[in-house]
Design a protein around this motif. Structure first.
Motif, PDB file in Angstrom:
ATOM      1  N   ILE A   1      -6.493   2.492  -4.405  1.00  0.00           N
ATOM      2  CA  ILE A   1      -5.423   1.639  -3.890  1.00  0.00           C
ATOM      3  C   ILE A   1      -5.758   0.172  -4.133  1.00  0.00           C
ATOM      4  CG2 ILE A   1      -4.355   0.788  -1.767  1.00  0.00           C
ATOM      5  CD1 ILE A   1      -3.108   3.351  -2.600  1.00  0.00           C
ATOM      6  N   ALA A   2      -6.994  -0.204  -3.874  1.00  0.00           N
ATOM      7  CA  ALA A   2      -7.421  -1.589  -4.076  1.00  0.00           C
ATOM      8  C   ALA A   2      -7.226  -2.009  -5.535  1.00  0.00           C
ATOM      9  CB  ALA A   2      -8.882  -1.749  -3.665  1.00  0.00           C
ATOM     10  N   GLU A   3      -7.576  -1.133  -6.452  1.00  0.00           N
ATOM     11  CA  GLU A   3      -7.445  -1.454  -7.873  1.00  0.00           C
ATOM     12  C   GLU A   3      -5.986  -1.595  -8.292  1.00  0.00           C
ATOM     13  OE1 GLU A   3      -9.553   1.742  -9.679  1.00  0.00           O
ATOM     14  OE2 GLU A   3     -11.546   0.951  -9.159  1.00  0.00           O
ATOM     15  N   ARG A   4      -5.102  -0.816  -7.677  1.00  0.00           N
ATOM     16  CA  ARG A   4      -3.686  -0.849  -8.056  1.00  0.00           C
ATOM     17  C   ARG A   4      -2.921  -2.002  -7.418  1.00  0.00           C
ATOM     18  NH1 ARG A   4      -1.347   5.222  -8.952  1.00  0.00           N
ATOM     19  NH2 ARG A   4      -3.221   6.163  -9.825  1.00  0.00           N
ATOM     20  N   THR A   5      -3.412  -2.496  -6.307  1.00  0.00           N
ATOM     21  CA  THR A   5      -2.676  -3.523  -5.572  1.00  0.00           C
ATOM     22  C   THR A   5      -3.316  -4.903  -5.623  1.00  0.00           C
ATOM     23  OG1 THR A   5      -3.870  -2.998  -3.519  1.00  0.00           O
ATOM     24  CG2 THR A   5      -1.791  -1.808  -3.944  1.00  0.00           C
ATOM     25  N   GLY A   6      -4.590  -4.982  -5.997  1.00  0.00           N
ATOM     26  CA  GLY A   6      -5.286  -6.254  -5.983  1.00  0.00           C
ATOM     27  C   GLY A   6      -5.865  -6.614  -4.630  1.00  0.00           C
ATOM     28  N   LEU A   7      -5.766  -5.706  -3.669  1.00  0.00           N
ATOM     29  CA  LEU A   7      -6.362  -5.933  -2.357  1.00  0.00           C
ATOM     30  C   LEU A   7      -7.846  -5.598  -2.387  1.00  0.00           C
ATOM     31  CD1 LEU A   7      -3.606  -4.141  -0.224  1.00  0.00           C
ATOM     32  CD2 LEU A   7      -3.862  -6.607  -0.521  1.00  0.00           C
ATOM     33  N   SER A   8      -8.575  -6.034  -1.358  1.00  0.00           N
ATOM     34  CA  SER A   8      -9.964  -5.609  -1.236  1.00  0.00           C
ATOM     35  C   SER A   8      -9.987  -4.154  -0.779  1.00  0.00           C
ATOM     36  CB  SER A   8     -10.706  -6.474  -0.224  1.00  0.00           C
ATOM     37  OG  SER A   8     -10.241  -6.213   1.097  1.00  0.00           O
ATOM     38  N   ARG A   9     -11.119  -3.463  -1.018  1.00  0.00           N
ATOM     39  CA  ARG A   9     -11.222  -2.078  -0.594  1.00  0.00           C
ATOM     40  C   ARG A   9     -11.116  -1.971   0.921  1.00  0.00           C
ATOM     41  NH1 ARG A   9     -14.293   1.618   1.544  1.00  0.00           N
ATOM     42  NH2 ARG A   9     -14.330   3.768   0.714  1.00  0.00           N
ATOM     43  N   GLN A  10     -11.709  -2.937   1.639  1.00  0.00           N
ATOM     44  CA  GLN A  10     -11.678  -2.905   3.102  1.00  0.00           C
ATOM     45  C   GLN A  10     -10.242  -3.036   3.626  1.00  0.00           C
ATOM     46  OE1 GLN A  10     -13.710  -4.725   1.252  1.00  0.00           O
ATOM     47  NE2 GLN A  10     -15.739  -3.856   1.726  1.00  0.00           N
ATOM     48  N   THR A  11      -9.464  -3.945   3.015  1.00  0.00           N
ATOM     49  CA  THR A  11      -8.080  -4.123   3.440  1.00  0.00           C
ATOM     50  C   THR A  11      -7.254  -2.886   3.121  1.00  0.00           C
ATOM     51  OG1 THR A  11      -8.183  -6.524   3.140  1.00  0.00           O
ATOM     52  CG2 THR A  11      -5.989  -5.518   3.134  1.00  0.00           C
ATOM     53  N   ALA A  12      -7.473  -2.327   1.939  1.00  0.00           N
ATOM     54  CA  ALA A  12      -6.751  -1.108   1.556  1.00  0.00           C
ATOM     55  C   ALA A  12      -7.052   0.020   2.540  1.00  0.00           C
ATOM     56  CB  ALA A  12      -7.130  -0.697   0.138  1.00  0.00           C
ATOM     57  N   GLN A  13      -8.322   0.164   2.914  1.00  0.00           N
ATOM     58  CA  GLN A  13      -8.717   1.220   3.848  1.00  0.00           C
ATOM     59  C   GLN A  13      -8.056   1.017   5.214  1.00  0.00           C
ATOM     60  OE1 GLN A  13     -11.048   4.004   3.216  1.00  0.00           O
ATOM     61  NE2 GLN A  13      -9.798   4.565   4.977  1.00  0.00           N
TER      62      GLN A  13
ATOM     63  N   VAL B   1       0.836  -1.201   0.000  1.00  0.00           N
ATOM     64  CA  VAL B   1       0.000   0.000   0.000  1.00  0.00           C
ATOM     65  C   VAL B   1       0.874   1.257   0.000  1.00  0.00           C
ATOM     66  CG1 VAL B   1      -1.710   1.319   1.325  1.00  0.00           C
ATOM     67  CG2 VAL B   1      -1.930  -1.169   1.119  1.00  0.00           C
ATOM     68  N   GLY B   2       1.930   1.235   0.796  1.00  0.00           N
ATOM     69  CA  GLY B   2       2.825   2.383   0.835  1.00  0.00           C
ATOM     70  C   GLY B   2       3.475   2.669  -0.500  1.00  0.00           C
ATOM     71  N   ARG B   3       3.892   1.607  -1.197  1.00  0.00           N
ATOM     72  CA  ARG B   3       4.521   1.796  -2.517  1.00  0.00           C
ATOM     73  C   ARG B   3       3.538   2.386  -3.515  1.00  0.00           C
ATOM     74  NH1 ARG B   3       8.694   3.355  -1.890  1.00  0.00           N
ATOM     75  NH2 ARG B   3       8.346   3.186   0.319  1.00  0.00           N
ATOM     76  N   ALA B   4       2.263   1.984  -3.411  1.00  0.00           N
ATOM     77  CA  ALA B   4       1.250   2.538  -4.311  1.00  0.00           C
ATOM     78  C   ALA B   4       1.123   4.044  -4.101  1.00  0.00           C
ATOM     79  CB  ALA B   4      -0.092   1.849  -4.074  1.00  0.00           C
ATOM     80  N   LEU B   5       1.198   4.479  -2.835  1.00  0.00           N
ATOM     81  CA  LEU B   5       1.124   5.918  -2.550  1.00  0.00           C
ATOM     82  C   LEU B   5       2.384   6.630  -3.036  1.00  0.00           C
ATOM     83  CD1 LEU B   5      -0.394   6.006   1.067  1.00  0.00           C
ATOM     84  CD2 LEU B   5      -1.542   6.495  -1.097  1.00  0.00           C
ATOM     85  N   VAL B   6       3.543   6.021  -2.803  1.00  0.00           N
ATOM     86  CA  VAL B   6       4.804   6.644  -3.217  1.00  0.00           C
ATOM     87  C   VAL B   6       4.828   6.866  -4.729  1.00  0.00           C
ATOM     88  CG1 VAL B   6       7.295   6.246  -3.440  1.00  0.00           C
ATOM     89  CG2 VAL B   6       6.153   5.784  -1.274  1.00  0.00           C
ATOM     90  N   ASN B   7       4.332   5.884  -5.478  1.00  0.00           N
ATOM     91  CA  ASN B   7       4.393   5.957  -6.938  1.00  0.00           C
ATOM     92  C   ASN B   7       3.247   6.753  -7.557  1.00  0.00           C
ATOM     93  OD1 ASN B   7       6.727   4.359  -7.052  1.00  0.00           O
ATOM     94  ND2 ASN B   7       5.534   2.477  -6.937  1.00  0.00           N
ATOM     95  N   ALA B   8       2.296   7.165  -6.736  1.00  0.00           N
ATOM     96  CA  ALA B   8       1.144   7.902  -7.262  1.00  0.00           C
ATOM     97  C   ALA B   8       1.512   9.358  -7.544  1.00  0.00           C
ATOM     98  CB  ALA B   8      -0.014   7.840  -6.263  1.00  0.00           C
ATOM     99  N   LYS B   9       0.828   9.953  -8.499  1.00  0.00           N
ATOM    100  CA  LYS B   9       1.068  11.353  -8.851  1.00  0.00           C
ATOM    101  C   LYS B   9       0.208  12.315  -8.030  1.00  0.00           C
ATOM    102  CE  LYS B   9       2.457  10.287 -13.601  1.00  0.00           C
ATOM    103  NZ  LYS B   9       2.189  10.514 -15.052  1.00  0.00           N
ATOM    104  N   GLY B  10      -0.700  11.750  -7.243  1.00  0.00           N
ATOM    105  CA  GLY B  10      -1.565  12.576  -6.410  1.00  0.00           C
ATOM    106  C   GLY B  10      -2.250  11.709  -5.370  1.00  0.00           C
ATOM    107  N   PRO B  11      -3.127  12.292  -4.556  1.00  0.00           N
ATOM    108  CA  PRO B  11      -3.828  11.531  -3.520  1.00  0.00           C
ATOM    109  C   PRO B  11      -4.672  10.404  -4.121  1.00  0.00           C
ATOM    110  CG  PRO B  11      -4.042  13.895  -3.152  1.00  0.00           C
ATOM    111  CD  PRO B  11      -3.471  13.729  -4.523  1.00  0.00           C
ATOM    112  N   LEU B  12      -4.775   9.290  -3.381  1.00  0.00           N
ATOM    113  CA  LEU B  12      -5.553   8.142  -3.825  1.00  0.00           C
ATOM    114  C   LEU B  12      -6.593   7.768  -2.777  1.00  0.00           C
ATOM    115  CD1 LEU B  12      -2.750   5.777  -5.199  1.00  0.00           C
ATOM    116  CD2 LEU B  12      -4.224   7.307  -6.525  1.00  0.00           C
ATOM    117  N   SER B  13      -7.704   7.260  -3.239  1.00  0.00           N
ATOM    118  CA  SER B  13      -8.740   6.752  -2.347  1.00  0.00           C
ATOM    119  C   SER B  13      -8.476   5.278  -2.062  1.00  0.00           C
ATOM    120  CB  SER B  13     -10.108   6.903  -2.996  1.00  0.00           C
ATOM    121  OG  SER B  13     -10.202   6.054  -4.140  1.00  0.00           O
ATOM    122  N   ALA B  14      -9.191   4.713  -1.097  1.00  0.00           N
ATOM    123  CA  ALA B  14      -9.043   3.292  -0.785  1.00  0.00           C
ATOM    124  C   ALA B  14      -9.403   2.438  -1.995  1.00  0.00           C
ATOM    125  CB  ALA B  14      -9.915   2.929   0.409  1.00  0.00           C
ATOM    126  N   GLN B  15     -10.417   2.846  -2.748  1.00  0.00           N
ATOM    127  CA  GLN B  15     -10.818   2.091  -3.928  1.00  0.00           C
ATOM    128  C   GLN B  15      -9.719   2.088  -4.989  1.00  0.00           C
ATOM    129  OE1 GLN B  15     -13.524   0.165  -4.401  1.00  0.00           O
ATOM    130  NE2 GLN B  15     -12.542  -0.426  -6.322  1.00  0.00           N
TER     131      GLN B  15
END
Length: 229
Positions: A183-195, A167-181
């Motif tokens: 993050i879930a789409e980028r990592t393959g995690l569930s939305r609840q786990t991402a949140q 999850v941290g790497r997804a934020l580091v590589n993002a160009k702006g703020p991300l929502s839990a949804q």
């Protein structure tokens, strides 16, 4: 007397390999059987007695990637377990390692305590599996939770450092703020786990919460990696 866990240390940097091997030898119940500095040597040592139970594997090797080594070793029938120990931080590599069966993913640089917790969790996993017999649901949960329970100092019990890093790497590589949804789409995690992990990163100061207000309804929670983290 219980046989020690035989460990193969693979890193392209001979100095780093020696340091990691010294770390392993400091953990009771573990013994380094060899060191390799490229994929070819690693694959050769996997077929040489004593065959290692566990491999600490760097991703950046001069003749192949660590994930290439995992794929080839499985093709050859080697059942050695793998913990990735690497500076590779991109989400795709972390996710690919998880999908190919790496039990843990330790990002360089790290302290001895970070490796020790993972080795101790691995030892617990082996003890559980060596018990044999039929597995009821509680035992299945214990087997699957043995490695994920390994935590960095300060990480709450029940949180996986691999997932936190994903999850941290997804934020580091993002160009702006991300929502839990997102993050879930980028990592393959569930939305609840991402949140859940986003809230953990926020509490520990590694992520910052921002609010996005729409035309109506509740504001959307969005997260950005903290610059000082």
């Amino acid at each position: 007397m219980t046989r020690p866990v035989e460990v193969l240390v693979v890193d392209d940097d001979a100095r780093v390999a020696r340091v990691n091997a010294a770390y392993v030898d400091k953990v009771p119940g573990f013994r380094v059987t060899g060191q390799a500095h490229n994929a070819a040597s690693a694959l050769h040592l996997l077929g040489t007695a004593p065959r290692p139970d566990l491999m600490l594997l760097d991703h950046y090797l001069p003749d192949a990637t660590g994930l290439d080594v995992v794929r080839e070793m499985r093709r050859r029938g080697h059942e050695t377990d793998v913990i990735m120990v690497t500076a590779a931080r991109d989400v795709r590599t972390v996710q690919a390692a998880m999908r190919q069966g790496a039990l843990q993913y330790l990002v360089k640089p790290f302290a001895f305590a970070g490796l020790r917790t993972r080795l101790e969790a691995y030892a617990e996993l082996r003890r559980t599996l060596d018990g044999g017999g039929r597995a009821e649901q509680a035992e299945v949960d214990r087997i699957f939770g043995a490695m994920s329970a390994a935590t960095e100092p300060g990480l709450p019990k029940g949180h996986s450092p691999t997932t936190a890093d994903l999850v941290g790497r997804a934020l580091v590589n993002a160009k702006g703020p991300l929502s839990a949804q997102e993050i879930a789409e980028r990592t393959g995690l569930s939305r609840q786990t991402a949140q859940r992990y986003l809230k953990l990163l926020e509490r520990t100061g590694r992520a910052t919460l921002t609010l996005k207000y729409g035309d109506a309804g509740r504001p959307e929670h969005r997260y950005v990696w903290a610059a000082h983290a």
